[in-house]
Design an enzyme around this catalytic site. Structure first.
Site, PDB file in Angstrom:
ATOM      1  N   ASP A 188     -10.612   6.337   6.713  1.00 47.26           N
ATOM      2  CA  ASP A 188     -10.285   5.851   5.367  1.00 47.26           C
ATOM      3  C   ASP A 188     -11.326   4.822   4.935  1.00 47.26           C
ATOM      4  OD1 ASP A 188      -8.978   5.525   2.984  1.00 47.26           O
ATOM      5  OD2 ASP A 188      -7.267   4.444   3.787  1.00 47.26           O
ATOM      6  N   LYS A 193      -1.734 -18.145  11.037  1.00 45.71           N
ATOM      7  CA  LYS A 193      -1.607 -17.329   9.843  1.00 45.71           C
ATOM      8  C   LYS A 193      -1.815 -15.884  10.303  1.00 45.71           C
ATOM      9  CE  LYS A 193      -3.408 -18.260   5.219  1.00 45.71           C
ATOM     10  NZ  LYS A 193      -4.579 -18.793   4.514  1.00 45.71           N
ATOM     11  N   GLY A 248       0.838  -1.195   0.000  1.00 48.79           N
ATOM     12  CA  GLY A 248       0.000   0.000   0.000  1.00 48.79           C
ATOM     13  C   GLY A 248       0.867   1.236   0.000  1.00 48.79           C
TER      14      GLY A 248
END
Lengths: 344, 217
Positions: free
Chosen positions: B126, B26, B12
């Site tokens: 955002d 994970k 990003g």
């Protein structure tokens, strides 16, 4: 279509959205043959719209004559008249529009109303060869991060209050910097910033994809007034913070759209510090960094002429009864079919 | 780190996300890389502020009843956060592929969750469809609170939703209008009609404040 004896078609472009009155002759194959300009300089403070409009009316004849003379093109060889229809200051826009309508009627050629922001983007693409960029358009009146998606230049981010150029101008005036004839305040701040060393703490305001400069402006002025730093330090800090904000949002748009180019356009594009910051992110995302050349960075007639030619070639003209100015014409309202043709 | 090899899954503008194994789990490692365009002094301040701030507000979002990833570890010096890997798809990927009914359902749910955040004084900062993950269980998990802030004021709530609207218009322009309408419906379920009216008026005000917005509905 009227053509002169060399077989080429020409467009006259008229720009009058703010303090500049510009007229230019551009050939249909994209050669800028002339780009005449006369700027209104207020005696004190910012632009007074009515005073600026009066200036435009006074210089229009001279600037138009210069545009034809430099290009060595006669008015009757013009095949198209383009003018900035918005966004901008109403009285200024109307002055340019009046001249454009009169000329188009007299010469009996089509008229095209051009969106000023589209003009900045298209002339940047013309001059740099960029095809499909993320554009950072920065000037005294606008701060827009845009990219083309489905028929339109979409706005990915913009200022929520004042434009970056306005922020720099008002700061410079508030701290008493003196404007030199021909040099914008931004250039003076840039020069002083080169000698700055200390980073003064200033608010960094990014809201998602949008930006705010009003708090930064107030904080920068008060940092200087309360002796928090020398004028050089405050200029340096103001630029660091403001340009980092712009670069951050441009990078985010670039990451999101994965476009192959970054285009910097508008009057503030002349700033070397901003250019160098954008170069860094362009490299990181394997994009080509393109910056509009200095002579086409600020408001000018050539960008209007070129955007007018593109629109005209894709079948767009503006009938006289639809040629009223639109002071709030948003970039993303413009249907831009020529861009898809360019991308093919 | 846990010795496993990290796979970059998203680069990003703000940070990079790495997928890796951490104590047999994970996980996502979110790392805020130094930004070379910023002067080091400014860069360090921004990165560490955002690294400290994000896990804190993610935790507060959970309290408000909004699904967010579990935080496992925060490293201030390296500016990285280790958090749960959320199974599912970005709303950005699925929104345009759904049937109209499903799309409106999902939009209502988005609105309901945004309403919960705002009701508890959390401004996401955002709100885009890339930052919402639709889990296989039909929940929307909100990620990336990197630009979030705490506020109960109308202004930031309006800006937050204005951003959501703008994200829809730029990424999902075909369905933007109908989706945003449903988002506001779901929002009202969480915060009430009264507050929603005020926020909606604020959004219109913000739109008009933008320099060149025609006065249109």
């Amino acid at each position: 279509m009227t053509t002169n004896n060399s077989g080429c078609s020409y467009c006259l472009g008229i720009e009058s959205t703010a303090d500049d009155f510009g007229a230019a002759v551009v050939s249909f194959d994209g050669k800028v043959l002339s780009n005449a300009n006369d700027a209104y300089t207020p005696k004190k403070g910012g632009i007074h719209p009515r005073e600026a409009a009066r200036h435009h009316a006074e210089v229009a004849e001279k600037v138009l004559a210069e545009a034809f003379e430099t290009a060595a093109v006669k008015p009757r060889d013009i095949s198209l008249v383009a003018f900035a229809q918005g966004p901008g200051l109403g009285p200024c826009l109307r002055t340019g529009a009046t001249a454009a309508r009169a000329l188009a009627s007299y010469l009996d050629v089509p008229l095209v109303g051009v969106n000023h922001c589209v003009g900045h983007i298209e002339v940047g693409k013309l001059a740099t060869g960029a095809k499909d960029p993320v554009t950072l358009y920065v000037s005294g009146g606008n701060t827009i991060i845009s990219a083309f998606e489905a028929h339109r230049y979409r706005i990915f981010g913009e200022t929520l209050d004042i434009a970056i150029g306005n922020c720099l101008d008002v700061f410079a005036r508030a701290v008493g910097l003196q404007q030199k004839k021909g040099a914008p305040f931004g250039a003076i701040v840039e020069q002083l910033a080169l000698k700055g060393e200390k980073l003064v703490s200033l608010p960094y305001t990014v809201k998602g994809m949008d930006l705010s400069f009003s708090g930064l402006l107030t904080a920068a002025v008060s940092a200087f007034q309360s002796n928090n730093g020398s004028i050089e330090d405050v200029c340096y800090s103001l630029q660091e913070v403001a340009f980092s904000m712009l670069t951050e949002v441009t990078e985010r748009a670039l990451a999101h759209t994965e476009k192959p180019e970054v285009l910097l356009t508008g009057g503030v594009a002349a700033n070397k510090k901003l250019q160098s910051m954008l170069t860094v992110i362009a490299e990181e995302h394997d994009a080509r960094f393109c910056v509009v050349p200095l002579k086409l960075a600020a408001d000018n007639g050539a960008m209007i002429a070129w955007a007018g030619i593109l629109a005209y070639k894709s079948g767009i003209t503006t009938p006289l009864d639809k040629s009223y100015v639109d002071v709030k014409w948003r970039l993303e309202e413009v249907y831009a079919p020529w861009v898809e043709a360019q991308l093919c | 780190m846990g010795g496993g090899s990290a796979v970059l899954i998203k680069k990003g503008a703000e940070a990079s996300l790495y997928l890796e194994m951490w104590h047999n789990r994970k996980v996502i490692m979110k790392r805020r890389h130094p930004k070379l365009y910023r002067t080091t002094e400014l860069d360090t301040v921004i990165r560490s502020q955002r690294t400290a701030h994000e896990p804190n507000i993610i935790h507060q979002a959970k309290k408000a009843g909004v699904p967010t990833p579990t935080i496992f570890k925060v490293d201030m010096e390296e500016a990285n956060i280790v958090m749960e890997f959320v199974e599912g798809k970005q709303v950005k990927e699925v929104l345009d592929t759904l049937s109209k009914e499903e799309r409106l359902q999902l939009s209502i749910l988005m609105g309901r969750m945004i309403g919960r955040l705002h009701k508890h004084g959390i401004i996401h900062g955002d709100l885009t469809t890339s930052n919402m993950i639709l889990s296989p269980y039909g929940k929307i998990v909100f990620v990336d609170f990197g630009l979030s802030e705490r506020s109960v004021e109308l202004e930031p709530k309006g800006v937050d939703l204005h951003l959501m609207k703008r994200a829809l218009q730029s990424t999902h322009y075909k369905h933007a209008t109908e989706c945003f309408k449903e988002i506001m419906k779901g929002y009202a379920e969480s915060v009430g009609q009264e507050e929603t009216k005020k926020v909606a008026a604020k959004i219109r005000e913000i739109e008009k404040r933008g320099r060149y917005v025609a006065d249109r509905e």
